[in-house]
Design an enzyme around this catalytic site. Structure first.
Site, mmCIF file in Angstrom:
data_model
loop_
_atom_site.group_PDB
_atom_site.id
_atom_site.type_symbol
_atom_site.label_atom_id
_atom_site.label_comp_id
_atom_site.label_asym_id
_atom_site.label_seq_id
_atom_site.Cartn_x
_atom_site.Cartn_y
_atom_site.Cartn_z
ATOM 1 N N LEU A 172 0.860 -1.176 0.000
ATOM 2 C CA LEU A 172 0.000 0.000 0.000
ATOM 3 C C LEU A 172 0.897 1.227 0.000
ATOM 4 O O LEU A 172 1.975 1.208 0.603
ATOM 5 C CB LEU A 172 -0.901 0.024 1.247
ATOM 6 C CG LEU A 172 -1.894 -1.131 1.427
ATOM 7 C CD1 LEU A 172 -2.641 -0.969 2.748
ATOM 8 C CD2 LEU A 172 -2.876 -1.190 0.272
ATOM 9 N N ASP A 173 0.461 2.295 -0.669
ATOM 10 C CA ASP A 173 1.212 3.546 -0.600
ATOM 11 C C ASP A 173 1.377 3.951 0.857
ATOM 12 O O ASP A 173 0.512 3.649 1.705
ATOM 13 C CB ASP A 173 0.463 4.668 -1.334
ATOM 14 C CG ASP A 173 0.375 4.417 -2.822
ATOM 15 O OD1 ASP A 173 1.159 3.594 -3.325
ATOM 16 O OD2 ASP A 173 -0.486 5.041 -3.468
ATOM 17 N N ARG A 174 2.441 4.653 1.152
ATOM 18 C CA ARG A 174 2.681 5.078 2.528
ATOM 19 C C ARG A 174 1.499 5.870 3.081
ATOM 20 O O ARG A 174 1.123 5.719 4.248
ATOM 21 C CB ARG A 174 3.955 5.937 2.609
ATOM 22 C CG ARG A 174 4.302 6.351 4.031
ATOM 23 C CD ARG A 174 5.621 7.073 4.112
ATOM 24 N NE ARG A 174 5.575 8.350 3.417
ATOM 25 C CZ ARG A 174 6.579 9.226 3.424
ATOM 26 N NH1 ARG A 174 7.706 8.915 4.045
ATOM 27 N NH2 ARG A 174 6.487 10.361 2.788
#
Length: 559
Positions: free
Chosen positions: A404-406
């Protein structure tokens, strides 16, 4: 000068109750090797967002990109206050009303600094002048002219050579011996004359260009000499400044930057937010509770995102953290609230909410602001994977199945052995894993449902930005369904069929998709001041490879 600010200047004190941590500033004590830590909590991030609102209302803060930071501190009487700082200079000033002053010592070398900076500027101007030398331009023009003449001559000589070869074959079959000898000598003479012609032009080129070359060589030598002088002066000034800069920690001990980093330190060390904030707190009997640093303004190299939080920089701040935090007592338990069923008493490491676990898998509810896996650089090592590897007995065997994106929160799935990882990876690759995301868009979506089919490509010159590209992009498909409309915002459900980087963010923002940016997505142009990216991985459904049953995992949307 007032530098201690009330919390109410930044946040609604009654609205913040969660003190969960998303990052640790840490280092080891130089005396005993003890690991020392200071958190970046949800409260410190909320305070930082309050400061961002102030910065957004004044154009002067957008002129130059830089790091800003806040430090939540406790006074001796138990009251909490906020310190704020900027890195380097703010619009050319080191001391600005309301901001933490620079670390003491710079004034001691102010006169030498001014002289050196003037000398460096003079060197810079001389280098610019030498690089713009008229003779250099004239040399280029003449050199190109001669090269063109030589090329034209070479083309002509090559054609003549081919003609001579054809004529030799012809006359060898038609002329008598004596006539043939004379004709061949004529052809050879023509070849010799063309060789002489070429050598004469080369000689002429050297005679014309040599004076210019001598001037340019002398000029380049002078430029090299000036650059060496500039380098030596910069190092000398830096050494003087770092010898005079004196940092104090919470044990009351003071040391110069030169003593703390005897091997040398990058330019700007000591001028960053974290050292300024911690030094001020240590010298004014203030107890740090939490700190947060973020970027604001334009980034020259486009490697920083305005409004994004960053950890201690690896080159300048991280080497100082062990000294700066020395003497700082651990925070009380209610100020470092755990957010997981796991605990790690030996390290006090912040842990993660566990959604599901068995002997083959573990699924966590990743908070926004935390990486899925460690990054390449030292300040990007804190992640779900690194925390779980530290916390779990079998942590070293964990392998992340997806990312997942940060800035995105939600379900992250990890395998506890290679066989499970291989089997589930195949499900992801074959698009057999059902994923559902929930988001809030910063505008009104006019259709109720649909699909977005736009190919995505990551420009290697502008990472991590992704864009729609019909030539180079990879197929990317997203289904969407509007859940609710809340004022000027739209709550929406995304079901990605493919799993490209930033797929939902680009499909939402691009005019050929929904044309409405996800709330808080600064990378793709959302300028609203908000605490996070409003994108959450809400559901994950797949076949358990060992139990032979369908698992349907869910994590409640936190916004």
């Amino acid at each position: 000068m007032v530098v201690l600010h009330a919390l109410s200047d930044f946040i609604d004190c009654n609205a913040i109750s969660d003190s969960s941590c998303s990052y640790w500033y840490e280092g080891r004590c130089l005396q005993n090797g003890e690991r020392l830590k200071l958190p970046r909590t949800s409260m410190s991030e909320a305070i930082a967002h309050g400061l961002m609102q102030h910065l957004a209302n004044n154009d002067c803060y957008a002129r130059e990109g830089k790091m800003y930071g806040i430090l939540l501190v406790e006074l001796p009487n138990g009251e909490q206050r906020v310190l704020k700082a900027f890195s380097g200079l703010l619009n050319g000033c080191s001391v600005v009303e309301g901001w933490v002053p620079p670390i003491p010592g710079r004034d001691e070398v102010a006169f030498e600094e001014a002289l050196t900076l003037a000398e460096l500027d003079a060197i810079k101007q001389e280098i610019i002048t030498l690089k713009q030398l008229t003779e250099r331009q004239q040399y280029e023009i003449l050199f190109n002219d001669f090269e063109q003449q030589l090329q034209t001559m070479s083309d002509r000589h090559r054609d003549c050579k081919h003609q001579r070869q054809e004529k030799r074959q012809q006359i060898c079959n038609t002329l008598s011996f004596e006539a043939l000898t004379i004709a061949l000598e004529q052809l050879d003479e023509e070849s010799r004359q063309q060789g002489i012609e070429r050598r004469q032009l080369k000689r002429q080129q050297n005679e014309v260009l040599q004076p210019f070359q001598q001037i340019i060589i002398a000029t380049d030598a002078r430029i090299s000499e000036l650059k060496q002088q500039r380098k030596a002066l910069s190092r000398q000034l830096q050494a003087q400044m770092h010898a005079s800069y004196s940092l104090t920690n919470f044990s009351g001990r003071s040391q110069s930057l030169q003593e703390l980093m005897p091997g040398g330190s990058p330019t700007g060390t000591g001028d960053c937010c974290a050292p300024k904030l911690l030094h001020y707190a240590a010298t004014h009997n203030l107890k740090p509770l939490a700190m947060a640093e973020f970027w604001w303004g334009t980034s020259v190299n486009q490697d920083k995102i305005p409004g994004e939080f960053y950890g201690a920089c690896a080159e300048r701040c991280q080497p100082l953290m062990g000294f700066l935090l020395s003497g700082l007592k651990p925070p009380l338990p209610d100020r470092a609230k755990k957010v997981t069923s796991f605990s790690c008493p030996d390290t006090g490491e912040v842990t993660l909410p566990i959604i599901y676990q068995d002997e083959w898998l573990i699924a966590v509810n990743k908070p926004a602001g935390l990486l899925s896996v460690p990054g390449r650089y030292r300040d990007r090592q804190d992640s779900v994977l690194s925390r779980l590897r530290h916390l779990l007995p079998d942590g070293d065997a964990l392998i992340s199945l997806h990312r997942l994106d940060r800035e995105t929160s939600g379900i992250l799935l990890l395998a506890r052995d290679r066989q499970t990882h291989r089997q589930l990876s195949q499900q992801f690759q074959q698009r057999q894993v059902h994923k559902v995301y929930e988001a809030i868009l910063s505008g009104a979506v006019t259709v109720e449902q649909g699909k977005i089919d736009l190919p995505l490509w990551g420009d290697p010159e502008n990472r991590p930005y992704q864009k729609v590209d019909w030539q180079y992009g990879k197929p990317s498909l997203t289904h969407f369904q509007v859940i609710a409309r809340e004022g000027n915002y739209t709550r929406i459900e995304f079901t990605p069929i493919t799993g490209r980087t930033h797929q939902l963010r680009v499909h939402a923002a691009d005019p050929r998709g929904l044309g409405i940016i996800i709330l808080g997505d600064r990378l793709y142009g959302c300028h609203a001041v908000t605490s996070r990216l409003h994108l959450h991985a809400r559901e994950l459904r797949f076949e358990h490879p060992q139990l032979n049953k369908t698992l349907h995992l869910q994590a409640i949307t936190p916004f």
